[in-house]
Design an enzyme around this catalytic site. Structure first.
Site, short mmCIF file in Angstrom:
data_model
loop_
_atom_site.label_atom_id
_atom_site.label_comp_id
_atom_site.label_asym_id
_atom_site.label_seq_id
_atom_site.Cartn_x
_atom_site.Cartn_y
_atom_site.Cartn_z
N ARG A 270 -16.59 46.02 65.69
CA ARG A 270 -16.34 46.40 66.21
C ARG A 270 -15.73 45.45 67.97
NH1 ARG A 270 -19.16 48.57 70.95
NH2 ARG A 270 -19.68 49.90 69.23
N ASP B 51 6.19 44.64 76.18
CA ASP B 51 6.67 44.83 74.54
C ASP B 51 7.37 43.79 74.52
OD1 ASP B 51 7.30 46.33 72.38
OD2 ASP B 51 6.37 47.78 72.94
C1 LIG Z 1 6.16 51.22 66.53
C2 LIG Z 1 6.17 51.28 68.45
C3 LIG Z 1 5.58 50.63 69.13
C4 LIG Z 1 3.82 51.29 69.19
O1 LIG Z 1 3.46 50.62 68.02
P1 LIG Z 1 3.00 51.38 67.20
O2 LIG Z 1 2.07 50.99 65.64
O3 LIG Z 1 3.39 52.66 65.79
O4 LIG Z 1 1.21 52.07 67.74
C5 LIG Z 1 5.09 50.67 70.36
N1 LIG Z 1 6.58 49.99 71.07
C6 LIG Z 1 7.95 49.77 69.88
C7 LIG Z 1 8.48 48.34 70.91
C8 LIG Z 1 7.33 49.82 68.81
O5 LIG Z 1 8.66 50.18 68.47
#
Ligand SMILES: *Cc1c(COP(=O)(O)O)cnc(C)c1O
Length: 381
Positions: A49, A174
Site C-alpha cells: 500500500r 483533469d
Molecule cells: C473517466 C474519467 C474520470 C474518472 O476516472 P475513473 O478511472 O473512471 O475513476 C475522471 N475524469 C474524466 C474526464 C474521465 O473521463
C-alpha cells in the site's frame, strides 16, 4: 539531457531490471517485503500500500510525461480525485468545478464531499470572468477540465492559473481527454494534473486506474501521505498494464487525431447532424486557446442530431463498429448518449447535457470503416 516525449514514455522509470536485465519492469505481485533486520527494509519497500516497485515505475513515468516532480497512481480516477481533495481541503473550504464536469466528478463533490462539509460551486471554465466571480475567500481549488466532457469546451490554462494563484488557490487540471502527449498543464501553471489512466494513458480498455502528477514537492508529499493513509492505490498488475499502454501513447494519439479530423469533416456535411463540437474547428469558440496549449485537438467529438433526442438515441443504437459503451480513449471506437449514460447522474442539475448530444471516442481503426459505420447509423428512413 532531457529526452523527447516518446522517449520518456518508453524509458522513464523503466530502466532494465538490474538483476536480470529484463527490458520490461517486473510485475511485483507482492503485498510485503522481507526486511534485512528489525525496521530495516531493503530499498525502502515495506508494504505494497505504501510502495510497490511496479507502481513506482508507472509513477515515475507519468511524472516525466507531465513535467511534474512526482506522480501518484491510484485504483481509479475517482480515487485519485477524492484523495487529492481530502489532502488539500478541510470541511468548510470551497472549490470551483466546471459546469460540464465529468459526471463522476460532479457526483463526488455533490453527493460525497458535500456531506463531508465541502462547499462547491460550478462555473463555465471557458470564461475566466465567470470563474473569478465564483471564487470565495475559502476557495482552495479551481478544478478544470479542458477539453470538457462531453461538450468539449476549452479552458485557458494560463489565465486560470494566474487567477487561482492570485487567490491563493491551486489550479487542478483533469487532463484525461487530452493526455500529456497533447497537453501538459503544469507547463501552463497548473499545480496538480488529474488522470483517469483508464482512458488514453492505458489506451486499451483493459484496466481501470487513476493518477495525480504534482508540480511542487511539498504538496506531493502531503498528497502521498494521504494516498497511503486512505489506501486508494492501484495494484501492481494495473500499473504494469497501464505502463505497457503508455509506451505507445504518442503514436496512438496521432492516429486518434487523424481519424477524428476525418470524421469531423464527414459529420459537418451530413444533413442529419445539426452541430459538431471539436476544438480543432476554427469556428469552435475555444479554438485559438486550444491551439495555444494543445499539440493537436484529440480523439473526442460530440455532435447534436437534427432529429432531437430520439435521433441521437437511434444513432447510438444503430452503430456497429462504434461500440455502444461508456468510457473513452481506447484503441476501439466507442459511441454513447451522454444524457442517458455517462452523464445520467447530472440530470436535473446545472450540469445536465442536451438530449440530442452524441459523444464519439474515435479509435485507431481504418478511418473509412468508421465513416461508413456512422453513415449507416445516421440514415433517416
Ligand atoms: C473517466 C474519467 C474520470 C474518472 O476516472 P475513473 O478511472 O473512471 O475513476 C475522471 N475524469 C474524466 C474526464 C474521465 O473521463
Amino acid at each position: 539531457m532531457s529526452h523527447g516525449f516518446e522517449t520518456r514514455a518508453i524509458h522513464a522509470g523503466q530502466a532494465p531490471d538490474p538483476r536480470t536485465g529484463a527490458v520490461i519492469p517486473p510485475l511485483y505481485l507482492t503485498s510485503t517485503y522481507a526486511q534485512e533486520a528489525v525496521a530495516q527494509p531493503r530499498l525502502g519497500y515495506e508494504y505494497s500500500r505504501s510502495a510497490n516497485p511496479t507502481r513506482d515505475a508507472l509513477q515515475e513515468c507519468l511524472a516525466a510525461l507531465e513535467g511534474g516532480v512526482r506522480g501518484l497512481a491510484f485504483a481509479s480516477g475517482m480515487a485519485a480525485e477524492d484523495t487529492l481533495v481530502r489532502a488539500v481541503c478541510a470541511p468548510g473550504d470551497h472549490v470551483v468545478i466546471p459546469d460540464d464536469a465529468y459526471g463522476g466528478t460532479y457526483r463526488l463533490f455533490a453527493k460525497v464531499l458535500q456531506r463531508w462539509g465541502l462547499d462547491w460551486s460550478v462555473a463555465p471554465v471557458s470564461d475566466p470572468d465567470a470563474v473569478r466571480a465564483a471564487l470565495t475567500p475559502r476557495t482552495k481549488l479551481v478544478w478544470v477540465e479542458t477539453p470538457t466532457n462531453p461538450l468539449l469546451g476549452i479552458a485557458d490554462l494560463g489565465a486560470l492559473a494566474s487567477l487561482a494563484h492570485h487567490h491563493d488557490a491551486l489550479l487542478v487540471v483533469d487532463n484525461t481527454f487530452a493526455s500529456p502527449y497533447l497537453q501538459q498543464p503544469i507547463a501552463h501553471g497548473a499545480d496538480v494534473v488529474v488522470h483517469s489512466t483508464t482512458k488514453y494513458l492505458g489506451g486499451h480498455s483493459d484496466v481501470v486506474g487513476g493518477a495525480l502528477v504534482v508540480r511542487d514537492a511539498g504538496l506531493a508529499d502531503e498528497i502521498a501521505y494521504h494516498q497511503n493513509a486512505m489506501g486508494g492505490v492501484g495494484g501492481p498488475f494495473d500499473a504494469w498494464l497501464t505502463l505497457r499502454g503508455v509506451k505507445t501513447l504518442g503514436v496512438r494519439m496521432d492516429r486518434h487525431c487523424d481519424n477524428a479530423e476525418r470524421i469531423v469533416e464527414f459529420l459537418l456535411q451530413h444533413p442529419a447532424v445539426a452541430e459538431v463540437r471539436y476544438p480543432g474547428l476554427p469556428e469552435h469558440p475555444g479554438h485559438k486557446v486550444a491551439a495555444g496549449q494543445m499539440r493537436r485537438f484529440g480523439g473526442m467529438i460530440s455532435f447534436r442530431t437534427a432529429g432531437g433526442e430520439p435521433a441521437a438515441v437511434a444513432v447510438c443504437d444503430r452503430a456497429e463498429l462504434f461500440l455502444l459503451a461508456e468510457s473513452l480513449g481506447g484503441v476501439e471506437s466507442l459511441i454513447e448518449h451522454p444524457g442517458r449514460m455517462t452523464h445520467a447522474s447530472a440530470a436535473n442539475s446545472p450540469l445536465e447535457v442536451p438530449g440530442d448530444l452524441v459523444r464519439l471516442s474515435v479509435g485507431i481503426e481504418t478511418a473509412t470503416d468508421l465513416i461508413a459505420d456512422l453513415e449507416q447509423a445516421l440514415r433517416t428512413e
